[in-house]
Design a protein around this motif. Structure first.
Motif, short mmCIF file in Angstrom:
data_model
loop_
_atom_site.label_atom_id
_atom_site.label_comp_id
_atom_site.label_asym_id
_atom_site.label_seq_id
_atom_site.Cartn_x
_atom_site.Cartn_y
_atom_site.Cartn_z
N LYS A 1 -12.18 4.86 -4.47
CA LYS A 1 -12.15 4.61 -3.03
C LYS A 1 -13.07 5.63 -2.36
O LYS A 1 -12.86 6.84 -2.45
CB LYS A 1 -10.73 4.76 -2.51
N ARG B 1 -11.89 12.37 5.75
CA ARG B 1 -11.21 12.19 4.47
C ARG B 1 -12.07 12.58 3.27
O ARG B 1 -11.78 12.21 2.14
CB ARG B 1 -10.79 10.73 4.32
N GLN C 1 -11.38 11.29 -0.51
CA GLN C 1 -12.07 10.05 -0.87
C GLN C 1 -13.45 10.39 -1.43
O GLN C 1 -14.01 11.45 -1.17
CB GLN C 1 -12.19 9.15 0.37
N TYR D 1 -6.06 2.25 -6.17
CA TYR D 1 -7.33 2.37 -5.46
C TYR D 1 -8.04 3.53 -6.16
O TYR D 1 -7.97 4.67 -5.70
CB TYR D 1 -7.09 2.78 -4.02
N CYS E 1 0.56 4.95 0.96
CA CYS E 1 -0.26 6.00 1.56
C CYS E 1 0.49 6.54 2.77
O CYS E 1 1.34 5.86 3.33
CB CYS E 1 -1.61 5.44 2.00
N TYR F 1 -12.04 -4.44 -2.92
CA TYR F 1 -11.54 -4.60 -1.55
C TYR F 1 -12.69 -4.86 -0.58
O TYR F 1 -13.50 -3.98 -0.32
CB TYR F 1 -10.78 -3.34 -1.14
N LYS G 1 -13.47 0.20 -3.84
CA LYS G 1 -13.35 -0.03 -2.40
C LYS G 1 -14.28 0.91 -1.65
O LYS G 1 -14.26 2.10 -1.94
CB LYS G 1 -11.90 0.23 -2.00
N ASP H 1 0.85 -1.18 0.00
CA ASP H 1 0.00 0.00 0.00
C ASP H 1 0.89 1.24 0.00
O ASP H 1 1.89 1.29 0.70
CB ASP H 1 -0.86 -0.03 1.27
N SER I 1 -12.27 -3.96 6.03
CA SER I 1 -12.29 -4.39 7.43
C SER I 1 -13.69 -4.42 8.04
O SER I 1 -14.03 -5.35 8.77
CB SER I 1 -11.36 -3.50 8.25
N CYS J 1 -1.18 7.87 5.61
CA CYS J 1 -1.99 8.03 6.83
C CYS J 1 -1.48 7.24 8.03
O CYS J 1 -1.59 7.69 9.16
CB CYS J 1 -3.46 7.74 6.56
N GLU J 2 -0.90 6.06 7.80
CA GLU J 2 -0.39 5.29 8.94
C GLU J 2 0.87 5.94 9.52
O GLU J 2 1.27 5.62 10.63
CB GLU J 2 -0.02 3.85 8.54
N PHE K 1 -10.07 -1.13 10.39
CA PHE K 1 -8.71 -0.99 9.84
C PHE K 1 -7.98 0.15 10.54
O PHE K 1 -6.80 0.04 10.89
CB PHE K 1 -8.79 -0.69 8.33
N ARG K 2 -8.67 1.26 10.73
CA ARG K 2 -8.00 2.42 11.34
C ARG K 2 -7.57 2.11 12.77
O ARG K 2 -6.55 2.61 13.23
CB ARG K 2 -8.90 3.64 11.27
N PHE L 1 -16.89 1.90 6.73
CA PHE L 1 -16.44 0.51 6.79
C PHE L 1 -14.92 0.36 6.95
O PHE L 1 -14.42 -0.75 6.99
CB PHE L 1 -16.91 -0.26 5.54
N TYR L 2 -14.19 1.48 7.00
CA TYR L 2 -12.74 1.38 7.25
C TYR L 2 -12.43 1.46 8.74
O TYR L 2 -11.26 1.40 9.13
CB TYR L 2 -11.96 2.51 6.55
N CYS M 1 -3.95 11.35 4.70
CA CYS M 1 -3.25 10.59 3.66
C CYS M 1 -2.27 11.45 2.86
O CYS M 1 -1.71 10.97 1.86
CB CYS M 1 -4.26 9.94 2.72
C1 PBG Z 1 -5.04 3.81 3.72
C2 PBG Z 1 -6.00 2.68 3.65
C3 PBG Z 1 -7.20 2.47 4.35
C4 PBG Z 1 -7.64 1.20 3.98
C5 PBG Z 1 -6.76 0.71 3.04
N1 PBG Z 1 -5.75 1.64 2.83
C6 PBG Z 1 -7.86 3.27 5.39
C7 PBG Z 1 -8.43 4.60 5.10
O1 PBG Z 1 -8.48 5.07 3.96
O2 PBG Z 1 -8.81 5.23 6.09
C8 PBG Z 1 -8.86 0.51 4.51
C9 PBG Z 1 -8.87 -0.97 4.42
C10 PBG Z 1 -9.89 -1.65 5.23
O3 PBG Z 1 -10.77 -1.03 5.85
O4 PBG Z 1 -9.82 -2.88 5.29
N2 PBG Z 1 -5.43 4.99 3.15
#
Ligand code: PBG
Length: 325
Positions: free
Chosen positions: A194, A216, A220, A191, A119, A270, A247, A117, A273, A121-122, A203-204, A199-200, A129
């Motif tokens: 997106k 976002r 997004q 992506y 991005c 996708y 996604k 991936d 999560s 954001c992590e 994951f967050r 639904f994320y 992002c």
């Molecule tokens: C990073 C990213 C996200 C997901 C995939 N890449 C989170 C977001 O955009 O906040 C989500 C994947 C998931 O929910 O399984 N930008």
């Protein structure tokens, strides 16, 4: 018409049902997303994603090996960094967590397709992002960092880079940078469509990537839009995307179908999560059969038109598929 025609004739037994079955799910369709953390011997559970773990590199290799042995051809890596800063510098550091994980995976399992991936954001303290300037995410400054991240991941051995930041021009910036550095064979899975989705959420929590202010929605997509999604995909293909993605999947099956009819590129979806969490939660409460629900969901995404399904269920589904074939 009835009574000459009886639809039930072809449903009378498993044999005849198999013969007329229109859609088949295979382990070849599945990509397994994984979270990687620094350290050794770490296997941390993720509250809202039962069965999924944050793994240190040594454990990740074992998890990937198990998936590969079950027939899964690819993994998608997400990093939980050791440090965050304003510019998300661990994302493009050569000893960043995903870079380390990629090197280890390619060494241990050279045949496994490693997708990474792309991005910020992590990796950013603010959790957005992209680069934040005066409280807003700056598109063009973010592109440079995404390009740098993609090159760093490619030089660590990633087969596919997957930009998920929803910045305009991200695919073009990455393709150019990869080609300039000689990584002409590294593919881009974009992506493209997106959506700004609730639904994320799980994951967050797993990746610690919630935005610390705002949301976002300035990058997004707005959930009601489908023509806009097709335009996003068309632009990404023109910019050099090898694979385009929708996604999330479940609430956007119409988008998957429309994209399938329109574009010639492989289409990924996708199964995010929150979609995983819903099935898991209902299964745990005894409200649905988890395994059957999982297969019905994955098959539905395939039937809608997805060629590739990114799913946390990859291993469970592969086990189930192995049992029936
Ligand atoms: C990073 C990213 C996200 C997901 C995939 N890449 C989170 C977001 O955009 O906040 C989500 C994947 C998931 O929910 O399984 N930008």
């Amino acid at each position: 018409m009835f009574p000459e025609l009886r639809m039930r004739r072809l449903r009378m037994g498993e044999g005849i049902r198999a013969l007329v079955r229109e859609t088949m799910l295979s382990t070849d369709d599945l990509v397994y997303p994984l979270f990687v953390v620094h350290g050794r011997g770490r296997r941390e559970s993720i509250g809202p994603m039962p069965g999924q773990l944050r793994l240190s590199v040594d454990q990740l290799v074992e998890e990937a090996r198990e998936a590969h042995e079950l027939g899964i051809k690819g993994v998608l890596l997400f990093g939980v960094p050791g440090r965050k800063d304003e510019l998300g510098s661990e994302a493009y550091s050569d000893d960043g967590i995903v870079q380390r994980a990629t090197r280890a995976l390619k060494e241990a399992l050279p045949e496994l397709v490693v997708m990474a991936d792309v991005c910020l954001c992590e990796y950013t303290t603010h959790g957005h992002c992209g680069v934040v300037v005066d409280g807003r995410v700056d598109n063009d400054r973010t592109l440079e960092l995404m390009a740098k991240t993609a090159v760093s991941l490619a030089s660590s051995g990633a087969d596919v880079v997957a930009p998920s930041g929803m910045m305009d021009g991200q695919v073009r910036a990455i393709r150019r940078a990869l080609d300039e550095e000689g990584f002409t064979e590294v593919a881009i899975m974009a992506y493209s469509a997106k959506y700004a989705s609730c639904f994320y959420g799980p994951f967050r929590e797993a990746a610690g990537s919630s935005p610390k202010f705002g949301d976002r929605r300035s990058y997004q997509m707005d959930p009601p839009n489908v023509r806009e999604a097709l335009l996003e995909m068309e632009l990404d293909i023109r910019e050099g995307a090898d694979i385009v993605m929708v996604k999330p999947a479940l609430a956007y099956l119409d988008v998957i179908r429309a994209a399938k009819e329109r574009f010639l590129r492989p289409l990924a979806a996708y199964n995010v999560s929150g979609e995983y969490a819903m099935v898991k939660a209902a299964g745990r409460l005894g409200w649905m059969d988890e395994g059957i629900a999982m297969m019905e969901v994955l098959l539905g995404i395939k039937r809608a038109g997805a060629d590739i399904i990114l799913t946390y269920f990859a291993k469970d589904a592969a086990r189930m598929l192995g049992r029936t074939t």
